[in-house]
Write an enzyme that holds these catalytic residues in place. Structure first.
Site, PDB file in Angstrom:
ATOM      1  N   ARG A 101      -0.760   0.716  -0.579  1.00 40.71           N
ATOM      2  CA  ARG A 101      -1.966   0.173   0.043  1.00 40.71           C
ATOM      3  C   ARG A 101      -1.744  -0.063   1.534  1.00 40.71           C
ATOM      4  O   ARG A 101      -0.615  -0.184   1.981  1.00 40.71           O
ATOM      5  CB  ARG A 101      -2.351  -1.163  -0.620  1.00 40.71           C
ATOM      6  N   LYS A 112       2.639 -13.571   5.185  1.00 35.60           N
ATOM      7  CA  LYS A 112       3.633 -12.524   4.975  1.00 35.60           C
ATOM      8  C   LYS A 112       4.228 -11.970   6.262  1.00 35.60           C
ATOM      9  O   LYS A 112       5.402 -11.638   6.323  1.00 35.60           O
ATOM     10  CB  LYS A 112       3.029 -11.382   4.157  1.00 35.60           C
TER      11      LYS A 112
END
Length: 563
Positions: A101, A112
């Site tokens: 993705r 993240k």
């Protein structure tokens, strides 16, 4: 360079020090002709959909799905294992192609800090992939918001379709975590500014248009799916679609380049197709059908991943994506990390680096449930232990012994530190299992099941719930949707990724819990019904200390702080 040397370098430092091949060299590896790709700079390319037509009679490669246990907020390295396994397969002289993705700016700037793999198992150019890449997500944002503008313009210009402003379900989107935009009022300022009404924003990766792009088979299918999107309801409570607004042509025009998959490479020059990026907790969590099917035509093995744990991404891959794309998965790799298992065993986040065998043993119940889920789908599977620097030999030994005692195939994946070389044993086990183990793949539910039955099967078989409760609104919507003929669609559950239940605080393997269904949303263009559980949000917020605060760019234009 020693392993210790590698470990002290950040992901972005490793990526920036790598020697990428020109994208034309990666194209040659895939034996693509000149008319089947377009350069997007020196290290990226767009692939033409005509590749699928040329290779339509070529046998498909084996599709390996990488999933995981319920993760910690920082993730457990599914992308890292996916990249490392793809590199390892190529070291075994297997023609492997990776399908991933596209990262969203929301989590990149939030927790993240990036989502292109890690260590020596990354896709590159890492900076581009984690930021604007080839503009696909921006194109989806533009198409989604163009539709929102057309809806409000329709109201302002006389509302010939008799749309009830109180029943418009199409919000606007932004590819960023921004809690301040969850609920807004638009159209203020008098008659010239439009019709005042309540609305809001979702994150772009939760847009139905993202899901449509990822499930469409070609340009014609994309346009047809867009035409079916439900944007709201009339005063008589009849659905209003994009086709009613005559907007599907314009939306398809905005998306025609974004529909083409993106080709890049790993640090070891393994081809990687990166395309589409729906979240798995609020959308279906898989890269595009086109990318996966194209990779299966170009390689003997495809290594792909689905977001979060097997309760979310893998379930949706196996119940939604396989049906939409007529995809046959060959094996599932379940990524487990010792730090996440200790967290499921009761260890706080700030103590996960310390050895704790008792907590690890207690947290194994979470892994056990995910293995049971993949077994329920009838697929061969291997547990991959994604090794972190602070894992101790005693902890690794406990986990491998437990898997052996349970009859679960397990291999240590040291792909962050050692790239493909650190994943060779995992790759060998994967190839063996695909060759020797029977594949009895079957989705969890039938499309002929009622909406309630589908929801209950996911809740009980995949999550381990004992019961499901439906709000008054959800009960009403189920009746309405089935009356409208929407009961035949698959279910896309929106749920917290951190727990098997709908309560993010209930870690491990919760038992005797009831899953609470808040409301349903029709995604008729995508071809599924979204079911919202608990307090899950479709527009996340930033954390107290966003990763964005550690990002910068130096005087040479190199990114700093992406990790």
């Amino acid at each position: 360079m020693t392993k210790v040397d590698k470990q002290v370098r950040s992901d972005i430092e490793i990526a920036q020090a790598s020697e990428m091949l020109p994208i034309s060299d990666i194209v040659k590896k895939l034996q693509l002709s000149d008319g089947e790709w377009e350069p997007f700079g020196r290290y990226k390319a767009k692939l033409s959909l005509c590749v699928m037509e040329r290779l339509k009679d070529r046998p498909n490669g084996k599709i390996i799905l990488v999933t995981a246990i319920n993760p910690t907020p920082a993730g457990e390295g599914k992308s890292t294992v996916t990249v490392g396994l793809g590199q390892a397969l190529n070291k075994l002289n297997k023609q492997a192609v990776i399908a991933l993705r596209e990262p969203s700016l929301g989590p990149t700037m939030g927790i993240k800090g990036g989502a292109a793999g890690g260590g020596y198992s990354q896709v590159v150019p890492m900076e581009d992939i984690n930021l604007h890449f080839t503009g696909d997500i921006h194109a989806i944002t533009s198409a989604h918001n163009a539709l929102a503008a057309l809806i409000d313009n329709h109201l302002h210009q006389g509302n010939k379709l008799n749309i009830d402003p109180r029943r418009i379900v199409w919000k606007r989107v932004l590819d960023m975590n921004d809690r301040a935009l969850r609920e807004v009022v638009i159209g203020l300022g008098g008659p010239k500014q439009g019709v005042p009404r309540e609305s809001g924003f979702d994150i772009t990766v939760a847009s139905e248009i993202m899901a449509i792009l990822c499930l469409a088979l070609d340009l014609t299918d994309l346009k047809e799916r867009l035409s079916r999107v439900v944007v709201g309801y009339t005063y008589e409570n009849h659905p209003v679609t994009v086709k009613d607004l005559q907007a599907e042509g314009a939306l398809t025009l905005l998306l025609k380049e974004a529909l083409k998959p993106n080709l890049v490479q790993t640090l070891e020059n393994t081809p990687a197709i990166i395309h589409g990026g729906p979240f798995a907790n609020i959308a279906h969590g898989c890269n595009s059908v086109i990318a996966t099917k194209m990779a299966a035509k170009l390689g003997d093995f495809v290594v792909t991943e689905a977001g979060f744990g097997a309760d979310l991404g893998a379930e949706k891959f196996l119940d939604i994506k396989t049906r939409a794309g007529n995809i046959e998965p060959s094996l599932v790799v379940i990524v487990a990390t010792i730090r996440a298992l200790k967290m499921h065993g009761g260890v706080p986040k700030d103590q996960l680096k310390q050895e704790n065998l008792s907590a690890l043993e207690f947290g194994l119940a979470n892994l056990h449930k995910h293995v049971e889920t993949i077994k329920a789908f009838g697929l061969p599977h291997v547990v991959a232990i994604n090794r972190f620097m602070n894992d101790t030999e005693a902890e690794i030994s406990l986990l491998t012994r437990w898997c052996a005692n349970q009859g679960i195939n397990v291999e240590l994946a040291d792909v962050w530190a050692n790239g493909g070389e650190g994943g060779k044993r995992l790759a060998e086990r994967v190839v063996t299992e695909i060759t020797k183990k029977p594949n009895h793949f079957n989705p969890i539910y039938s499309l002929n099941d009622s909406l309630k039955t589908k929801i209950k099967k996911i809740a009980t078989i995949v999550y381990g719930a004992t019961d499901v409760s439906f709000s008054t609104e959800a009960e009403r919507q189920i009746v309405q949707f089935e009356t409208l003929g929407w009961g035949k669609y698959p279910i896309c559950m929106a749920k917290t990724p951190y727990s098997l239940s709908d309560d993010p605080a209930r870690l491990g393997r919760p038992e005797k819990f009831t899953l609470s269904i808040r409301e349903l949303k029709p995604s008729i263009g995508a071809g599924f019904i979204v079911v919202l559980t608990g307090n899950v949000l479709t527009m996340p917020g930033l954390p107290e200390n966003p990763a964005a605060l550690r990002m910068d760019v130096d005087s040479d234009g190199k990114a700093v702080g992406l990790f």
